[in-house]
Design a protein around this motif. Structure first.
Motif, PDB file in Angstrom:
ATOM      1  N   UNK A   7       0.862  12.224  -1.502  1.00 44.84           N
ATOM      2  CA  UNK A   7       1.898  12.176  -2.544  1.00 44.84           C
ATOM      3  C   UNK A   7       2.577  10.810  -2.596  1.00 44.84           C
ATOM      4  N   UNK A   8       2.730  10.165  -1.457  1.00 40.86           N
ATOM      5  CA  UNK A   8       3.284   8.806  -1.442  1.00 40.86           C
ATOM      6  C   UNK A   8       2.331   7.849  -2.156  1.00 40.86           C
ATOM      7  N   UNK A   9       1.032   7.965  -1.891  1.00 35.73           N
ATOM      8  CA  UNK A   9       0.058   7.126  -2.600  1.00 35.73           C
ATOM      9  C   UNK A   9       0.120   7.368  -4.101  1.00 35.73           C
ATOM     10  N   UNK A  44      -4.105   2.330   8.257  1.00 35.04           N
ATOM     11  CA  UNK A  44      -5.434   2.852   7.935  1.00 35.04           C
ATOM     12  C   UNK A  44      -6.039   2.226   6.667  1.00 35.04           C
ATOM     13  N   UNK A  45      -5.392   1.172   6.157  1.00 35.84           N
ATOM     14  CA  UNK A  45      -5.980   0.404   5.060  1.00 35.84           C
ATOM     15  C   UNK A  45      -5.788   0.966   3.664  1.00 35.84           C
ATOM     16  N   UNK A  46      -4.848   1.899   3.490  1.00 34.02           N
ATOM     17  CA  UNK A  46      -4.576   2.441   2.154  1.00 34.02           C
ATOM     18  C   UNK A  46      -3.549   1.593   1.405  1.00 34.02           C
ATOM     19  N   UNK A  47      -2.687   0.931   2.156  1.00 32.23           N
ATOM     20  CA  UNK A  47      -1.662   0.070   1.586  1.00 32.23           C
ATOM     21  C   UNK A  47      -1.718  -1.266   2.293  1.00 32.23           C
ATOM     22  N   UNK A  48      -1.268  -2.300   1.581  1.00 35.73           N
ATOM     23  CA  UNK A  48      -1.153  -3.592   2.249  1.00 35.73           C
ATOM     24  C   UNK A  48       0.179  -4.228   1.882  1.00 35.73           C
ATOM     25  N   UNK A  49       0.664  -5.016   2.816  1.00 35.72           N
ATOM     26  CA  UNK A  49       1.917  -5.743   2.635  1.00 35.72           C
ATOM     27  C   UNK A  49       1.593  -7.115   2.076  1.00 35.72           C
ATOM     28  N   UNK A  50       2.344  -7.530   1.044  1.00 34.82           N
ATOM     29  CA  UNK A  50       2.128  -8.863   0.493  1.00 34.82           C
ATOM     30  C   UNK A  50       3.471  -9.546   0.301  1.00 34.82           C
TER      31      UNK A  50
END
Length: 169
Positions: A7-9, A44-50
């Protein structure tokens, strides 16, 4: 991945990340749950920080793939019953074909499903089933006849479409 993380995704796919607090409030989750979920999703590679201070969180292709695979791919509309609570309004046409502001109820639902990207639509019919046949040509929907509509309920209609149930609206 658990339901909160999914749900967050999905929430992040609809609007950009503002803050953990805003995300928690919009989803009605505890701030700790959001914090833990975001750490999992990043690790786990679903989100990344930029950004130079990693102030933005964005979805990765892996996340988009998970969202797509967990999104409804088809819809089932139950339209088999008499609609007895609508008598005498629906004596000559089924409830789903009643017009509100010039548009049949069922056509409005089909239009909204198409707008949401759903093109595989199954409609379970029974009462006055022949009145729904034009929808097959006009909207390329599939009609499923519930022969037991007169003595059963919505669960029987849904059972008629059981083979199409799979992440379904």
């Amino acid at each position: 991945m658990n339901i909160q993380e999914l749900e967050i995704l999905q929430a992040l796919s609809l609007s950009p990340f503002v803050s953990q607090r805003a995300l928690a409030e919009s989803l009605k989750y505890a701030l700790g749950t959001v914090n833990k979920s975001l750490r999992f999703l990043i690790s786990h590679g679903y989100l990344k920080l930029i950004g130079k201070d990693s102030e933005r969180i964005v979805l990765t292709d892996k996340a988009r793939s998970v969202i797509k695979s967990n999104s409804p791919q088809n819809a089932i509309i139950l339209a088999a019953g008499y609609g007895m609570r609508m008598v005498p309004i629906n004596m000559e046409r089924p409830k789903g074909l009643l017009k509100i502001k010039g548009e049949a109820l069922i056509e409005r639902i089909i239009r909204q499903l198409h707008e949401a990207g759903i093109s595989e639509i199954h409609i379970v019919v029974g009462f006055m089933k022949e009145k729904f046949e034009y929808l097959m040509d006009k909207y390329h929907v599939d009609l499923i006849v519930n022969p037991e509509y007169a003595k059963s309920n919505n669960l029987e209609s849904l059972a008629c479409a059981a083979k199409y149930l799979n992440n379904t609206y």
